[in-house]
Design an enzyme around this catalytic site. Structure first.
Site, PDB file in Angstrom:
ATOM      1  N   SER A  38      48.804  25.648  84.393  1.00 19.84           N
ATOM      2  CA  SER A  38      48.702  25.375  85.828  1.00 19.84           C
ATOM      3  C   SER A  38      48.195  23.955  86.010  1.00 19.84           C
ATOM      4  CB  SER A  38      47.749  26.371  86.493  1.00 19.84           C
ATOM      5  OG  SER A  38      46.516  26.379  85.810  1.00 19.84           O
ATOM      6  N   SER A  42      51.165  45.319  85.878  1.00 15.96           N
ATOM      7  CA  SER A  42      52.608  45.088  86.029  1.00 15.96           C
ATOM      8  C   SER A  42      53.371  46.397  85.963  1.00 15.96           C
ATOM      9  CB  SER A  42      53.049  44.176  84.889  1.00 15.96           C
ATOM     10  OG  SER A  42      54.456  44.134  84.804  1.00 15.96           O
ATOM     11  N   TYR A  70      53.001  41.264  75.304  1.00 11.50           N
ATOM     12  CA  TYR A  70      52.561  40.979  76.684  1.00 11.50           C
ATOM     13  C   TYR A  70      52.387  42.285  77.465  1.00 11.50           C
ATOM     14  CZ  TYR A  70      53.286  40.485  81.664  1.00 11.50           C
ATOM     15  OH  TYR A  70      53.186  40.659  83.021  1.00 11.50           O
ATOM     16  N   LYS A 128      48.852  44.474  79.134  1.00 11.09           N
ATOM     17  CA  LYS A 128      48.638  45.058  80.463  1.00 11.09           C
ATOM     18  C   LYS A 128      48.254  46.535  80.337  1.00 11.09           C
ATOM     19  CE  LYS A 128      49.525  41.378  82.877  1.00 11.09           C
ATOM     20  NZ  LYS A 128      48.384  40.619  83.418  1.00 11.09           N
ATOM     21  N   GLY A 149      65.519  43.818  75.403  1.00  9.72           N
ATOM     22  CA  GLY A 149      64.250  44.258  75.988  1.00  9.72           C
ATOM     23  C   GLY A 149      64.312  44.507  77.489  1.00  9.72           C
TER      24      GLY A 149
END
Ligand code: UD1
Length: 343
Positions: free
Chosen positions: A38, A126, A151, A155, A299
């Site tokens: 960022s 998510s 990833y 979560k 995926g």
């Protein structure tokens, strides 16, 4: 007195939109971000929109002692919105340790630092936790399926950690928001998504292709079992998503939670295919896109959209903005950044 909130990853894509909404709603915000993915100049953009600058501290949440000190130095923080995390699916498969180390150390250090304090905690989860659901729209009660990537696994496991910590530690009120596909940008076009390199996600690829930064879009598969053969997702405007965080905090602050840990789907409840996304972009912006049909992406799941009745009834929150507005705002943002350098 204004309530003071910690927003981790607050200059990132979803974080920056949420900071704007929080300040508009009268919160005092302190951002912690390591600027890994960022730009610090987003703080000026936030100032331009909201007329105030949040406090900012550059800090890597993996540094346990520094996190502990920061939390100790800020006794008035009453809530935490935790966005800071690595999020690129493909990279997580290449480098799982990078993902496990960063995403787990961060959340563990935060939870440890706040231990013993009464705090509201909102976590960015998510819809990836559902994998390919057998029933659509998918509700929060659908089983969590084995993650497709490290990833996704960060979560899932983070949600388990949060549920266990909330059960054991009565000071915490924890809500996980399961985001569907966040897209679009603030209506001012002053903040939005800043992908590094070639975008992996559909909407930034569409806007970069439209502006001539990339070649044609590849539609990843048109032989799925869906009406037009392309995959279906529940795209949600990032500003609607930002507002869901405020609804979650209000629920916590007003002691309305039914248990110390709750999860909510945050989507529109409506699925759109890749081909619909392309034609909606064209209709909303008047810009023609070039696309080719390619093979399926490994995926990818075929189709998912959320049942959002729980968020509507318990959080009193519903998405307001549709796909055309998501595309228009993403396009305005792409045009804005094409003339600007962020550092
Ligand atoms: C991806 C992640 C998901 C993550 C989310 C964050 C994967 C497999 N999943 O979701 O875990 O939470 O991003 O935003 O990466 N598409 C194309 N051409 C493109 C790019 C995408 O056809 O160039 C299609 C994809 O096949 C998919 C849809 O567009 O059907 C959306 O893709 P994307 O934006 O990458 O999001 P997800 O894959 O749903």
């Amino acid at each position: 007195m204004k309530k003071r909130l910690l927003v981790t990853g607050g200059v990132g894509y979803i974080g920056s939109h949420t900071v704007v909404e929080l300040m508009n709603a009268g919160y005092d915000v302190v951002i912690v971000d390591n600027l890994n993915n960022s730009s610090i100049s987003i703080l000026d953009q936030i100032f331009e929109i909201a007329g105030q600058k949040p406090e900012f501290r550059e800090l890597d949440l993996c540094e346990e002692a520094k996190v502990a000190q920061f939390v100790k130095d800020n006794p008035s923080i009453s809530g935490v919105i935790h966005f800071a995390a690595h999020k690129a699916v493909g990279e997580s498969v290449q480098n799982p340790l990078k993902y496990y180390r960063n995403n787990f150390f961060s959340i563990l250090n935060l939870l440890t630092a706040f231990e013993g304090r009464k705090v509201n905690f909102v976590f960015s989860s998510s819809c990836t936790v559902y994998g390919q659901p057998t029933q659509l729209p998918v509700t929060e009660n659908a089983p969590v399926q084995k993650a497709e990537s490290p990833y996704g696994n960060t979560k899932q496991v983070a949600e388990e950690i949060l549920a266990e910590v909330a059960a054991a530690n009565t000071n915490y009120n924890i809500i996980s928001l399961r985001y569907f596909n966040p897209v679009g940008a603030h209506e001012s076009a002053l903040i939005g998504e800043l992908p590094i390199g070639v975008p992996q996600n559909l909407v930034p690829f569409i806007t970069q292709s439209a502006i001539g930064k990339r070649g044609p879009i590849t539609v990843f598969g048109d032989d799925y079992n869906t009406p037009d053969g392309s995959c279906i997702r529940d795209y949600i405007h990032v500003v609607d998503l930002a507002k869901a965080h405020i609804a979650a905090l209000k629920r916590q602050e007003q002691d309305k939670m039914m248990s110390k840990y709750e999860v909510f789907n945050v989507g529109t409840g409506k699925g759109s295919s890749v081909l619909e996304a392309i034609t909606t972009f064209e209709a909303a912006t008047g810009v023609k896109l070039n696309y080719v049909i390619g093979p399926r992406r490994q995926g990818d799941i075929e189709q998912v959209w959320g049942d959002v009745a729980k968020a509507s009834s318990e959080l009193n929150w519903e998405a307001q903005l549709g796909l055309p507005e998501m595309m228009r705002s993403a396009w305005a943002w792409e045009n804005y950044i094409s003339n600007k350098k962020f550092n």
